[in-house]
Design an enzyme around this catalytic site. Structure first.
Site, PDB file in Angstrom:
ATOM      1  N   LYS A  53       0.850  -1.202   0.000  1.00  0.00           N
ATOM      2  CA  LYS A  53       0.000   0.000   0.000  1.00  0.00           C
ATOM      3  C   LYS A  53       0.884   1.250   0.000  1.00  0.00           C
ATOM      4  O   LYS A  53       0.637   2.209  -0.740  1.00  0.00           O
ATOM      5  CB  LYS A  53      -0.932  -0.006   1.216  1.00  0.00           C
ATOM      6  CG  LYS A  53      -2.081  -0.992   1.037  1.00  0.00           C
ATOM      7  CD  LYS A  53      -2.849  -1.286   2.306  1.00  0.00           C
ATOM      8  CE  LYS A  53      -3.835  -2.438   2.051  1.00  0.00           C
ATOM      9  NZ  LYS A  53      -4.484  -2.935   3.246  1.00  0.00           N
ATOM     10  N   GLN A  97      -4.693  -1.641   9.477  1.00  0.00           N
ATOM     11  CA  GLN A  97      -4.591  -2.967   8.875  1.00  0.00           C
ATOM     12  C   GLN A  97      -5.179  -4.016   9.826  1.00  0.00           C
ATOM     13  O   GLN A  97      -4.757  -4.124  10.971  1.00  0.00           O
ATOM     14  CB  GLN A  97      -3.121  -3.280   8.560  1.00  0.00           C
ATOM     15  CG  GLN A  97      -2.916  -4.579   7.808  1.00  0.00           C
ATOM     16  CD  GLN A  97      -3.537  -4.574   6.413  1.00  0.00           C
ATOM     17  OE1 GLN A  97      -3.357  -3.635   5.648  1.00  0.00           O
ATOM     18  NE2 GLN A  97      -4.289  -5.610   6.082  1.00  0.00           N
ATOM     19  N   ASP A 120     -11.336   2.624   3.633  1.00  0.00           N
ATOM     20  CA  ASP A 120     -11.605   1.183   3.537  1.00  0.00           C
ATOM     21  C   ASP A 120     -13.099   0.918   3.366  1.00  0.00           C
ATOM     22  O   ASP A 120     -13.509  -0.167   2.978  1.00  0.00           O
ATOM     23  CB  ASP A 120     -11.151   0.500   4.851  1.00  0.00           C
ATOM     24  CG  ASP A 120      -9.922  -0.367   4.661  1.00  0.00           C
ATOM     25  OD1 ASP A 120      -9.604  -0.687   3.502  1.00  0.00           O
ATOM     26  OD2 ASP A 120      -9.287  -0.717   5.670  1.00  0.00           O
TER      27      ASP A 120
END
Ligand code: NDP
Length: 292
Positions: A53, A97, A120
């Site tokens: 990422k 995460q 997200d």
């Protein structure tokens, strides 16, 4: 092979080029899109996701902030960090995460991120907006699947879509996004009875099960579009999907590979969401006269 291959890798590359151009334009206008990624602990898979990422962010000219926190951090300390980022003007997207260590409540963490920075798309506000068809940050993996189909020119309206899997991050939102596009959607899961009889009706079959080679050719209608979200290791430790690619490709009309299918789209849509968030900030700054 009779099925046409849908290359997520190629579609992701095209999308990333488009994003990079928009990032440059935004920078010229005075806003550099910024993504903060928080990694708690040292899970190797999580670390590798976070590294890609960060790398993609930099490739596209975005500001990337990687925050590594020890496994022993308390929930409150993590919440404080999120709060700091919520108020950081250089940051347009925040991602923690997952999974977080067991002593930290995942729901509290997801809900602590400002919905306007929740790139997200996991915050209940974004989930609700998606369900009601409002503008929202869409969760990256299911969103990536939709973009792959659109880019390939596959029609969705009126099609019977069967999604195998109903997790909050993949299966459930995947079905919802198809419903939003006027498909008829059926979900299958671990309690579904006679799953094959249902998957065989699918015009578009999405596998998000997390079991290597679960979908064999007898699950598939001839000519169906088969999308493999799974990322697993087989008994030899090799990366593989939920679909038995070698056999299913002889029966399907379209198929996605693993690797090189849905995976590259997920990161791309994360970048897309971060860009979208930064664009909104720029619009706000322009409308209030803080940037011309
Ligand atoms: P989860 O484990 O959270 O969900 C799996 C789903 O599959 C559940 O809904 C479960 O049903 C269902 N399931 C399990 N066993 C069966 C069975 N025997 N028959 C029917 N359904 C079954 O996984 P995720 O949704 O998080 O991920 C799914 C896969 O996608 C994984 O391989 C993961 O690594 C991959 N993934 C890939 C991404 C990408 O970027 N390509 C991103 C995210 C995930 P029930 O609800 O009843 O338990």
């Amino acid at each position: 092979m009779s099925a046409k291959l849908i290359s997520g890798k190629e579609i992701a590359l095209k999308k990333k080029n488009e994003i990079a151009k928009e990032v440059e334009a935004l920078k010229q206008a005075g806003v550099t899109p910024g993504l903060a990624v928080i990694l708690v602990g040292n899970n190797p898979a999580s670390r590798s996701y976070v590294t890609s990422k960060e790398k993609t962010c930099k490739e596209l000219g975005m500001h990337s902030l990687l925050i590594e926190l020890p496994e022993t951090i308390t929930e409150q300390e993590l919440l404080n960090k999120i709060d700091e980022l919520n108020h950081d003007d250089k940051i347009h997207g925040i991602l923690v995460q997952l999974p977080v260590p067991d002593h930290i409540n995942e729901t509290s963490i997801i809900e602590a991120i400002y919905p306007d920075k929740d790139v997200d798309g996991f915050h209940p506000i974004n989930v609700g907006r998606m369900m009601t068809g409002q503008d929202a940050f869409l969760p990256c993996t299911p969103y990536g699947v939709m973009i792959m189909l659109k880019e390939t020119g596959i029609e969705i309206e009126g099609k019977h879509v069967v999604v195998v899997g109903r997790s909050n991050i993949v299966g459930k939102p995947q079905g919802q996004l198809f419903l939003n596009e006027n498909a008829t959607v059926t979900y299958c899961h671990s309690r579904t009875v006679d799953i094959k009889s249902i998957t065989k009706q699918a015009d578009i079959l999405v596998a998000a099960v997390g079991k290597p080679y679960f979908i064999t050719e007898d699950f598939v209608k001839p000519g169906a579009v088969v999308i493999d979200v799974g990322i697993n290791r087989n008994s030899e430790g090799k990366l593989c999907g939920d679909v038995d690619f070698e056999n299913v490709k002889e029966k399907a009309g379209y198929i996605t590979p693993v690797p090189g299918g849905v995976g590259p789209m997920t990161i791309t849509m994360l970048m897309f969401n971060t860009l979208k968030s930064a664009k909104k900030v720029l619009q706000k700054l322009q409308s209030t006269g803080q940037i011309r």
